[in-house]
Design a protein around this motif. Structure first.
Motif, PDB file in Angstrom:
ATOM      1  N   PRO A 335      58.625   1.437 -57.301  1.00 13.50           N
ATOM      2  CA  PRO A 335      58.613   1.986 -55.936  1.00 13.50           C
ATOM      3  C   PRO A 335      59.585   3.144 -55.749  1.00 13.50           C
ATOM      4  O   PRO A 335      59.294   4.107 -55.020  1.00 13.50           O
ATOM      5  N   ILE A 336      60.721   3.075 -56.430  1.00  8.46           N
ATOM      6  CA  ILE A 336      61.723   4.140 -56.319  1.00  8.46           C
ATOM      7  C   ILE A 336      61.224   5.421 -56.969  1.00  8.46           C
ATOM      8  O   ILE A 336      61.289   6.511 -56.384  1.00  8.46           O
ATOM      9  N   THR A 337      60.719   5.317 -58.184  1.00  9.54           N
ATOM     10  CA  THR A 337      60.292   6.526 -58.894  1.00  9.54           C
ATOM     11  C   THR A 337      58.993   7.093 -58.321  1.00  9.54           C
ATOM     12  O   THR A 337      58.789   8.307 -58.355  1.00  9.54           O
ATOM     13  N   ASP A 338      58.116   6.242 -57.784  1.00  8.81           N
ATOM     14  CA  ASP A 338      56.927   6.755 -57.100  1.00  8.81           C
ATOM     15  C   ASP A 338      57.333   7.686 -55.959  1.00  8.81           C
ATOM     16  O   ASP A 338      56.749   8.760 -55.771  1.00  8.81           O
ATOM     17  N   GLU A 339      58.337   7.276 -55.193  1.00  7.99           N
ATOM     18  CA  GLU A 339      58.791   8.090 -54.066  1.00  7.99           C
ATOM     19  C   GLU A 339      59.475   9.369 -54.551  1.00  7.99           C
ATOM     20  O   GLU A 339      59.283  10.446 -53.979  1.00  7.99           O
ATOM     21  N   GLN A 341      58.833  10.948 -57.327  1.00  5.34           N
ATOM     22  CA  GLN A 341      57.766  11.833 -57.781  1.00  5.34           C
ATOM     23  C   GLN A 341      57.125  12.548 -56.594  1.00  5.34           C
ATOM     24  O   GLN A 341      56.835  13.746 -56.652  1.00  5.34           O
ATOM     25  N   ARG A 342      56.909  11.811 -55.516  1.00  6.50           N
ATOM     26  CA  ARG A 342      56.244  12.385 -54.346  1.00  6.50           C
ATOM     27  C   ARG A 342      57.085  13.497 -53.718  1.00  6.50           C
ATOM     28  O   ARG A 342      56.592  14.607 -53.497  1.00  6.50           O
ATOM     29  N   ILE A 343      58.355  13.218 -53.455  1.00  4.39           N
ATOM     30  CA  ILE A 343      59.156  14.217 -52.768  1.00  4.39           C
ATOM     31  C   ILE A 343      59.487  15.393 -53.683  1.00  4.39           C
ATOM     32  O   ILE A 343      59.705  16.514 -53.212  1.00  4.39           O
TER      33      ILE A 343
END
Length: 381
Positions: A335-339, A341-343
């Motif tokens: 969940p941390i790295t998904d976010e 990647q998004r920002i």
């Protein structure tokens, strides 16, 4: 779980692989690192290691080696192209971890990480060609016919990960619509713009200029990131091409660009990957760029790799089985790295993007590129 009898193979001796090897060997696991290169080296420029990363190094026995080849920083600034301050902030997490961000050259970072590993742990010249997941074990097949079987394989083989592509996702790296031009220059030629040891980012006209001080070296890492539709992995550019990206910037930055030695400049198109659904099986796990390569705007690529390594070791130390540990690791880190990647993909304003990609909006560049046939070449190219 007692992992002292666990045989672990780490694929890749970069940030993620070396950090994981140290953390896992500290727990008593039998660790071997397989690196495709014939020698350990890292091109590029400087990076910032956040307080959370430094905390990991301090607790796992690498802190002093890192500090010996890095410079501390108190804060970072964001400025307009012509030098007007937009924001100044102290580094987050300083109080939490009793550490600050430290700046380090990529080459020094790799040497420090590998240097604290037991002699003989890293096997050079092992290019992975195939991986077979056997359930409770996995087997690596290297060029030249060599093989290795392990209870756990840690895929730390970067953005063009063979482990990821063969077992978890065959989606290719995605062009971010920008180039990064990087060089390490003498601090004397930077007009004392970062003499205080703090990072500065100048932004405008579809370009970001980063000045990252490496004061322990008497140098500064100079990074120009500019929107560009050319997806060639290592684009050929001229001095005039780069000068055009800094038109309208503080004249000192223009002069620093004009003085660049093109023979030492590292030019790369910027790529990341789309988030993938699953990072692990029962005996194989992805970490670092292999799991979540991201654009560099947030400066979180190397830091995420370091935190992955620590989280994986912690999960293995506390879970009842390898399978449970890998599930816990993904649940904590993904969940941390998904976010992140998004920002990290959304680093430009509407006007900046439309100047180079007419009709597009921030966040759409990667989506547009992912529908094309453009992919990044292999690590050797």
């Amino acid at each position: 779980m007692n992992i002292t009898n666990l045989n672990i193979a780490v694929v890749g001796a970069g940030y993620a692989g070396a950090a994981a090897a140290k953390a896992l060997s500290n727990l008593g696991a039998q660790v071997t690192v397989y690196e495709q290169a014939s020698q350990i080296r890292e091109v590029g420029a400087g990076i910032g290691l956040r307080p959370s990363s430094m905390h990991q190094f301090n607790t796992r026995g690498s802190g002093e080696a890192i500090k010996a080849v890095s410079s501390p920083s108190d804060a970072f600034e964001i400025l307009t192209a012509d030098g007007r301050r937009i924001a100044r902030e102290e580094w987050p997490e300083k109080d939490t971890f009793s550490e600050t961000t430290r700046f380090i050259h990529r080459g020094d970072f790799i040497e420090a990480l590998v240097g604290v590993l037991p002699q003989g742990m890293v096997k050079l010249g092992h290019k992975l060609e195939k991986i077979e997941d056997g359930g409770s074990t996995a087997t690596l097949h290297f060029a030249g016919g060599r093989t290795a079987t392990a209870d756990l394989v840690v895929g730390a083989d970067g953005i063009k990960s063979v482990v990821r592509e063969q077992l978890f996702s065959d989606r290719q790296p995605v062009f971010a619509g920008e180039h990064a031009y990087r060089a390490v220059i003498d601090a004397e030629g930077t007009y004392d713009m970062v003499a205080d040891g703090n990072l500065r980012m100048y932004i405008g006209h579809g370009t970001k200029v980063y000045l990252l001080p490496l004061l322990h070296r008497g140098q500064v890492s100079f990074d120009i990131t500019a929107l560009n539709p050319d997806s060639t992995w290592a684009p050929t550019v001229t001095k005039d091409d780069i000068l055009r990206t800094v038109e309208g910037f503080d004249q000192r930055l223009v002069e620093m660009t004009r003085a660049l030695d093109m023979d030492t400049l590292n030019s790369r198109a910027v790529y990341d990957i789309d988030p993938i659904d699953v990072w692990h099986s029962d005996s194989v796990v992805l970490i670092g760029d292999a799991a979540h390569a991201m654009c560099h705007h947030q400066g979180q690529g190397a830091n995420s790799a370091v935190l992955d390594a620590g989280a994986l070791a912690d999960a293995l130390a506390t879970a009842d089985s390898v399978r449970a540990a890998l599930a816990s690791f993904q649940a904590i880190r993904k969940p941390i790295t998904d976010e992140l990647q998004r920002i990290s993909r959304n680093g430009w304003t509407d006007d900046e993007v439309s100047d180079v990609f007419p009709g597009q909006k921030p966040g759409q560049i990667a989506a547009m590129a992912s529908t094309s046939t453009t992919t990044a070449p292999t690590k050797e190219d």
